[in-house]
Design an enzyme around this catalytic site. Sequence first.
Site, mmCIF file in Angstrom:
data_model
loop_
_atom_site.group_PDB
_atom_site.id
_atom_site.type_symbol
_atom_site.label_atom_id
_atom_site.label_comp_id
_atom_site.label_asym_id
_atom_site.label_seq_id
_atom_site.Cartn_x
_atom_site.Cartn_y
_atom_site.Cartn_z
ATOM 1 N N LYS A 70 -8.854 -8.686 -37.535
ATOM 2 C CA LYS A 70 -9.480 -7.628 -36.733
ATOM 3 C C LYS A 70 -8.578 -7.205 -35.573
ATOM 4 O O LYS A 70 -8.397 -6.012 -35.322
ATOM 5 C CB LYS A 70 -10.843 -8.097 -36.234
ATOM 6 N N THR A 71 -8.020 -8.172 -34.861
ATOM 7 C CA THR A 71 -7.123 -7.843 -33.752
ATOM 8 C C THR A 71 -5.871 -7.144 -34.261
ATOM 9 O O THR A 71 -5.388 -6.180 -33.657
ATOM 10 C CB THR A 71 -6.743 -9.114 -32.977
ATOM 11 N N ASP A 115 -12.753 -7.308 -28.024
ATOM 12 C CA ASP A 115 -13.019 -8.405 -28.955
ATOM 13 C C ASP A 115 -14.359 -9.050 -28.615
ATOM 14 O O ASP A 115 -14.764 -9.088 -27.450
ATOM 15 C CB ASP A 115 -11.887 -9.431 -28.862
ATOM 16 N N THR A 164 -17.720 -11.049 -34.719
ATOM 17 C CA THR A 164 -17.963 -12.001 -35.802
ATOM 18 C C THR A 164 -19.445 -12.080 -36.142
ATOM 19 O O THR A 164 -19.822 -12.739 -37.107
ATOM 20 C CB THR A 164 -17.467 -13.402 -35.398
ATOM 21 N N ARG A 223 -4.963 -16.358 -40.815
ATOM 22 C CA ARG A 223 -4.535 -17.081 -39.615
ATOM 23 C C ARG A 223 -4.297 -18.551 -39.928
ATOM 24 O O ARG A 223 -3.317 -19.153 -39.476
ATOM 25 C CB ARG A 223 -5.589 -16.935 -38.505
#
Length: 357
Positions: A70-71, A115, A164, A223
């Site tokens: 997402k980032t 975020d 999330t 990640r």
Amino acid sequence: MSTEDPRELVGTAPAAEEKALEAALRPKTLQDFVGQSTVRGQLSLVLESSRLRGAAADHVLLSGPPGLGKTTLAMIIAGEMNAALRITSGPAIQHAGDLAAILSSLTDGEVLFIDEIHRMSRPAEEMLYMAMEDFRVDIIVGKGAGATSIPLELPPFTLVGATTRAGLLPGPLRDRFGFTGHLEYYSADELERVLRRSAGMLDMQVDDAGFAEIATRSRGTPRIANRLLRRVRDWALVHGVPLVDREAAGQALDTYEVDRRGLDRLDRAVLHALCTTFRGGPVGLSTLAILVGEETETVETVAEPYLVREGLLARTPRGRIATEGAWRHLGLQPPESADSGGEAVSSGDPRWDLGDS
């Protein structure tokens, strides 16, 4: 020898010392971004349309589990639009004044990334409604009867929100996003593509079987895949292994207590407690957390989601239970009296904490 906590390897939050390396491995364009083909295609149309119109892109909401990009997508959006990027988070915006300070300093076409946007305070959320829709906010000066409202015009900007837990977003805020994309967990093949790109940037030599071994232990999360790849690199460097194959990757990840299904020490401790101490459950969350020596929130947010997704643990109204797959994964024989859900204990046993499921 590394002193890193093995749980950090499969956790979804980046450690401080890892952020610089993760930033270097992030793709810079939608073309380089691996996976999420549906979201990528839709987002590409949104950005191309805004470029053709010569206007700021519509506001974008990205939802999904942590660690899926997402980032990175927010950074790509700013890059594709040749716009500046401002990064903040929901927990950092606890007052309307905090948001007003950020909004008032935005420039024309700038991308604002928030975020964990679902964790903003309610007053800030209400201010954001008008900013997103009308590109203006009302600043309240003074208190009581003497308070006055000063309208502040904002330049057109693009808000990118990441969450999330999309269900916690209020409807009025969610409806103001022009595009909503949900990111899914990655397949093993997609993770291998992520790993190949990262290995090239890290100047690592890994064969096909080595990539496959790392990908299968990465919980479907890029990640985590990149983090495990760096730990395999450390292991190979220390042991003088020039080419990482399946055996080398397996030995490296075994060293860090990440097994073939991506389970770490905490995951296995939870399953072992359920299967041995509680004979498959059901058992309450707080009792389970005490037995494995962790906080209740850690068990619930770190271990449980993946164990449930893998079909190794189930949440019932009476408590947590181990499935037949959990017994097999630990190499244990399920009790003959267990039903299909793994429940084999009497609810009258006083050791069983059934009230906090």
